[in-house]
Design an enzyme around this catalytic site. Structure first.
Site, short mmCIF file in Angstrom:
data_model
loop_
_atom_site.label_atom_id
_atom_site.label_comp_id
_atom_site.label_asym_id
_atom_site.label_seq_id
_atom_site.Cartn_x
_atom_site.Cartn_y
_atom_site.Cartn_z
N ARG A 135 13.90 7.22 -6.95
CA ARG A 135 14.04 7.08 -8.40
C ARG A 135 12.70 6.91 -9.11
O ARG A 135 12.61 6.99 -10.33
CB ARG A 135 14.98 5.89 -8.72
N THR A 172 19.37 -0.24 4.30
CA THR A 172 18.70 -1.52 4.53
C THR A 172 19.18 -2.20 5.82
O THR A 172 18.41 -2.88 6.50
CB THR A 172 18.93 -2.47 3.33
N ARG A 200 -21.71 1.08 -14.40
CA ARG A 200 -20.76 1.53 -13.38
C ARG A 200 -21.43 1.55 -12.02
O ARG A 200 -22.56 1.98 -11.87
CB ARG A 200 -20.22 2.92 -13.73
C1 UD1 Z 1 19.40 -3.26 -2.59
C2 UD1 Z 1 20.68 -4.01 -2.21
C3 UD1 Z 1 21.37 -4.49 -3.48
C4 UD1 Z 1 20.44 -5.39 -4.25
C5 UD1 Z 1 19.11 -4.70 -4.53
C6 UD1 Z 1 18.12 -5.73 -5.06
C7 UD1 Z 1 21.52 -2.95 -0.19
C8 UD1 Z 1 22.55 -2.06 0.41
N1 UD1 Z 1 21.59 -3.13 -1.48
O1 UD1 Z 1 19.78 -2.11 -3.35
O2 UD1 Z 1 22.58 -5.20 -3.15
O3 UD1 Z 1 21.06 -5.81 -5.47
O4 UD1 Z 1 18.54 -4.16 -3.32
O5 UD1 Z 1 16.93 -5.17 -5.51
O6 UD1 Z 1 20.73 -3.50 0.55
N2 UD1 Z 1 14.58 0.38 2.62
C9 UD1 Z 1 14.16 0.60 3.93
N3 UD1 Z 1 14.87 1.46 4.70
C10 UD1 Z 1 15.97 2.11 4.25
C11 UD1 Z 1 16.37 1.88 2.92
C12 UD1 Z 1 15.67 1.00 2.13
O7 UD1 Z 1 13.17 0.03 4.38
O8 UD1 Z 1 16.55 2.88 5.03
C13 UD1 Z 1 13.80 -0.54 1.78
C14 UD1 Z 1 13.21 0.11 0.55
O9 UD1 Z 1 11.90 0.59 0.81
C15 UD1 Z 1 13.22 -1.02 -0.46
C16 UD1 Z 1 14.35 -1.93 -0.01
O10 UD1 Z 1 14.67 -1.55 1.32
O11 UD1 Z 1 12.03 -1.75 -0.47
C17 UD1 Z 1 15.57 -1.82 -0.91
O12 UD1 Z 1 16.03 -0.48 -0.91
P1 UD1 Z 1 16.62 0.18 -2.23
O13 UD1 Z 1 17.02 1.56 -1.91
O14 UD1 Z 1 15.72 -0.04 -3.37
O15 UD1 Z 1 17.96 -0.71 -2.41
P2 UD1 Z 1 18.77 -0.90 -3.75
O16 UD1 Z 1 19.60 0.29 -3.99
O17 UD1 Z 1 17.89 -1.35 -4.83
CA CA Z 2 15.72 -1.70 -5.06
#
Ligand code: UD1
Ligand code: CA
Length: 454
Positions: free
Chosen positions: A14, A79, A329
């Protein structure tokens, strides 16, 4: 015993960026660096960063954190899947695992301490950080009973219309009793709209699991897009500027000023409107910066004045005046009581105490002594089209207006360079150097009137 895992493997789709989301800068530090800083006061036995998307780049950007271990999540399947990668590393570990999303940069260390303390004192299998948000859109919704015991976490995209009304959200910060989590992790299923393994599914299965609300909901803001990045910046700026005003720094029109939280200021520094302080800048007391100035990774002494100027990677000693309209600089060193300004550019140059470069000059690759007066329009011609060369000017020397010092060249002490000279040879101490053709005056000379026939 507490181990920590930072989830930093996601791409951050995003953000619509080539840069991994967790490396986006926010006020002088990347998102991931900020998350790592939030645990700096907590005693941890091991600290992992789960990396995946552009793993090498992320590792490199975080390699200055001692003892940080990197675990690669080759495919980013959610996650929960990210935390599964830790299983081989924590075999037999009996303590707690603190899990932090890598995109939650405004967390305070004290909040994490409270979370850990509650987790311990309640003997929970899982304790998560939650917040009540006016606009909970995009976050997982947390459902609890009256005693904050967790019943369910439902992702925004998986919520029914009724569930979306719940304003209590999951901050993406969790504390788990590791043996309980380790037992459940292999059983995670990806039965949701995204077909991802959700860490949140583990939370609702473990018992007892509890939610703890943060006092200040701004802290738990997760950054998913550029708009949220900008909002987080503004929250961070308020925090930083409030803290400096509290510490005795005057900010005139604070809304027009930005200060990275890596900057250090002393009491009685005054910052004028439209001034921006970045990186590892240090400013001693009594200095006045701005209006309209940009200072980055620079050290400014006491009672320094910088107005309408740009100073990067440089050092300015006490009582020096920079500007208006100066550009320092790259490794510039300005001595005490110097004056540099009115359209002056300096690069890789040092000037000694009480030296002035006050008008329309370029001083590059130069070492200038003390009590030197660099006349208006003096230029160090440091570049021959191939390489850069050095200019040296000894103590108490004076360069006349519009002189060009063609490097490499050494001007001794107590030298005077005549105005308009192009100096190509070294000049000894106590010498006047003139390098221009003599003026020729022709008395009685008049322009011939054009003849009437032409
Ligand atoms: C996640 C939570 C959501 C919470 C929100 C808070 C889950 C399923 N959902 O959603 O409940 O309200 O965070 O900000 O956990 N990441 C990995 N590997 C992956 C996927 C993600 O390391 O396979 C890391 C991303 O780099 C990021 C973090 O996990 O730093 C969160 O991932 P993101 O996709 O932003 O989760 P949200 O949809 O925001
Ligand atoms: Ca997030």
């Amino acid at each position: 015993m507490v181990a920590v895992a930072i989830l930093a493997a996601g791409r951050g789709t995003r953000m619509k960026s080539d840069l991994p989301k967790v490396l986006h800068p926010l006020g002088g530090r990347s998102l991931a660096e900020r998350v790592l800083h939030s645990i700096s006061d907590i005693e941890v036995s091991r600290c992992f960063a789960i990396v995946g998307y552009q793993a090498e780049k992320v590792k490199q950007a975080l390699q200055h954190f001692p003892n940080l271990e990197f675990i690669e999540q080759k495919e980013q399947l959610g996650t929960g899947h990210a935390v599964q990668q830790i299983l081989p590393y924590l075999q037999g570990f009996e303590g707690d695992l603190l899990v932090l999303n890598g995109d939650v940069p405004l967390l305070r260390g004290d909040t994490l301490k409270t979370l850990l303390a509650t987790h311990k004192s309640q003997g929970n299998a899982a304790t998560i950080l939650t917040a009540q948000l006016l606009n909970p859109k995009g976050y997982g919704r947390v459902f609890c009973d009256g005693n904050n015991q967790l019943k369910e976490i439902v992702e925004d995209r998986d919520c029914t219309a009724a569930q979306k009304q719940n304003r209590r959200i999951n901050a993406g910060v969790y504390c788990f009793h590791w043996p309980d989590l380790a037992e459940f992790l292999p059983k995670l299923q990806a039965d949701n709209e995204q077909q991802e393994y959700y860490l949140t599914d583990a939370v609702k299965t473990l018992k007892p699991a509890m939610a703890v609300d943060v006092e200040d909901p701004e802290e738990i803001m997760g950054i998913n897009n550029r708009k949220q990045l900008a909002e987080a910046y503004s929250i961070l700026q308020d925090r930083v500027k409030d803290a400096w005003m509290e510490a005795g720094v005057t900010l005139i029109d604070p809304d027009s000023i930005t200060i990275d939280d890596t900057v250090a200021l002393e009491p009685d520094v005054q910052i004028e409107p439209q001034t921006h302080l970045r990186g590892h800048t240090v400013v001693r007391s009594g200095s006045r910066l701005g209006p309209g100035s940009f200072v980055e990774n620079s050290k400014l002494g006491k009672n320094v004045v910088v107005s309408y100027s740009v100073v990067t990677d440089s050092q300015v000693a006490d009582n020096a005046r920079i500007g208006p309209y100066a550009h320092l600089r790259g490794q510039v060193q300005v001595g005490c009581n110097c004056r540099v300004g009115n359209f002056v550019e300096m690069k890789k140059a040092a000037i000694g105490d009480d030296t002035n470069v006050a008008h329309l000059s370029y001083i590059g690759d130069a070492t200038v002594g003390e009590q030197v007066n660099v006349g208006a329009g003096t230029i160090t011609a440091n570049y021959d089209g191939v390489a850069k060369h050095h200019t040296q000017i000894g103590d108490r020397s004076k360069t006349g207006s519009n002189s060009v010092l063609v490097a490499p060249v050494t001007i001794g002490e107590d030298v005077t360079i005549a105005a308009g000279s192009v100096i190509t040879d070294d000049v000894d101490n106590d010498t006047l150097a003139i390098a221009r053709s003599r003026q020729v005056n022709k008395p009685g000379w008049r322009r011939q009137d054009p003849s009437p026939n032409t």
